[in-house]
Scaffold this motif. Structure first.
Motif, PDB file in Angstrom:
ATOM      1  N   ALA A  77       0.864  -1.182   0.000  1.00 55.39           N
ATOM      2  CA  ALA A  77       0.000   0.000   0.000  1.00 55.39           C
ATOM      3  C   ALA A  77       0.896   1.225   0.000  1.00 55.39           C
ATOM      4  O   ALA A  77       1.877   1.295   0.745  1.00 55.39           O
ATOM      5  CB  ALA A  77      -0.914   0.006   1.214  1.00 55.39           C
ATOM      6  N   LEU A  78       0.571   2.164  -0.865  1.00 57.44           N
ATOM      7  CA  LEU A  78       1.325   3.398  -0.999  1.00 57.44           C
ATOM      8  C   LEU A  78       0.417   4.546  -0.622  1.00 57.44           C
ATOM      9  O   LEU A  78      -0.673   4.685  -1.185  1.00 57.44           O
ATOM     10  CB  LEU A  78       1.806   3.561  -2.448  1.00 57.44           C
ATOM     11  CG  LEU A  78       2.310   4.937  -2.869  1.00 57.44           C
ATOM     12  CD1 LEU A  78       3.576   5.302  -2.110  1.00 57.44           C
ATOM     13  CD2 LEU A  78       2.546   4.965  -4.374  1.00 57.44           C
ATOM     14  N   GLY A  79       0.833   5.357   0.334  1.00 57.09           N
ATOM     15  CA  GLY A  79       0.079   6.545   0.719  1.00 57.09           C
ATOM     16  C   GLY A  79       0.826   7.788   0.279  1.00 57.09           C
ATOM     17  O   GLY A  79       2.027   7.901   0.497  1.00 57.09           O
ATOM     18  N   ILE A  80       0.102   8.697  -0.358  1.00 60.41           N
ATOM     19  CA  ILE A  80       0.671   9.985  -0.758  1.00 60.41           C
ATOM     20  C   ILE A  80      -0.302  11.044  -0.250  1.00 60.41           C
ATOM     21  O   ILE A  80      -1.447  11.098  -0.685  1.00 60.41           O
ATOM     22  CB  ILE A  80       0.825  10.117  -2.287  1.00 60.41           C
ATOM     23  CG1 ILE A  80       1.589   8.942  -2.870  1.00 60.41           C
ATOM     24  CG2 ILE A  80       1.514  11.439  -2.629  1.00 60.41           C
ATOM     25  CD1 ILE A  80       1.581   8.910  -4.393  1.00 60.41           C
ATOM     26  N   LEU A  81       0.157  11.850   0.689  1.00 63.32           N
ATOM     27  CA  LEU A  81      -0.698  12.855   1.307  1.00 63.32           C
ATOM     28  C   LEU A  81      -0.082  14.230   1.142  1.00 63.32           C
ATOM     29  O   LEU A  81       1.137  14.390   1.166  1.00 63.32           O
ATOM     30  CB  LEU A  81      -0.858  12.559   2.798  1.00 63.32           C
ATOM     31  CG  LEU A  81      -1.314  11.151   3.158  1.00 63.32           C
ATOM     32  CD1 LEU A  81      -1.266  10.953   4.667  1.00 63.32           C
ATOM     33  CD2 LEU A  81      -2.703  10.877   2.629  1.00 63.32           C
ATOM     34  N   LEU A  82      -0.921  15.232   0.999  1.00 71.61           N
ATOM     35  CA  LEU A  82      -0.481  16.619   0.948  1.00 71.61           C
ATOM     36  C   LEU A  82      -1.097  17.348   2.129  1.00 71.61           C
ATOM     37  O   LEU A  82      -2.317  17.352   2.300  1.00 71.61           O
ATOM     38  CB  LEU A  82      -0.925  17.286  -0.350  1.00 71.61           C
ATOM     39  CG  LEU A  82      -0.749  18.805  -0.431  1.00 71.61           C
ATOM     40  CD1 LEU A  82       0.715  19.202  -0.285  1.00 71.61           C
ATOM     41  CD2 LEU A  82      -1.330  19.348  -1.725  1.00 71.61           C
TER      42      LEU A  82
END
Length: 166
Positions: A77-82
């Motif tokens: 699982a890859l999380g990319i948050l801003l």
């Protein structure tokens, strides 16, 4: 940080000491950010990037109360948050649940690589749009060392899409 913490299942205390990444690091400096777009959307990755990350056909899941998504395959699982409001983003070294802090050599960006809660590697990169947080968790019995290497590979692929540094 509370929205990020709630969304990722992590708590808010962090600690550690920032150290420079050793010369053995696998992170290479991506192409210049001068031509990079400022509108990078962590929920709308390009087809080329999805293919490079082995996520072709995977649909993102938006993270509630955040500008970001989690891309989950059977392998990881890859999380990319801003986090656009960086007024509450602290230096990872000042947080109590952060360990193994390193600064990644990435152009003029301030980028930290660290272990959160003792079980997940994460990066924090400051851009003119805010802080981009990237994390990866691998299925099975992957070691932290394996997750670190996976995250560095993913970071190297994603970083050229980040807006200019802050």
């Amino acid at each position: 940080m509370a929205a990020l913490v709630a969304a990722t299942g992590c708590s808010a205390d962090m600690r550690g000491t920032a150290t420079a990444v050793s010369e053995e690091s696998d992170v290479s400096t991506p192409a210049s950010s001068e031509s990079m777009p400022t509108d990078f959307d962590p929920c709308d990755l390009t087809a080329d990037l999805l293919e490079e990350l082995d996520l072709t056909g995977v649909q993102p899941n938006e993270v509630p109360d955040s500008s970001g998504c989690v891309w989950a395959s059977g392998i990881f699982a890859l999380g990319i948050l801003l986090v656009e409001d960086v007024t509450f983003i602290e230096d990872p070294a000042s947080r109590t649940e952060v360990s193994d802090i390193e600064m990644l050599p990435f152009e003029d960006y301030t980028t930290y690589l660290f272990v959160l809660d003792g079980d997940m590697y994460m990066t924090q990169t400051m851009t003119e749009r805010g802080a981009f947080m990237v994390y990866i968790t691998r299925a099975g019995d992957a070691s932290l060392a394996d997750e670190r290497e996976s995250l560095l590979t993913v970071f190297e692929a994603i970083a050229p899409y980040f807006p200019p540094p802050r």
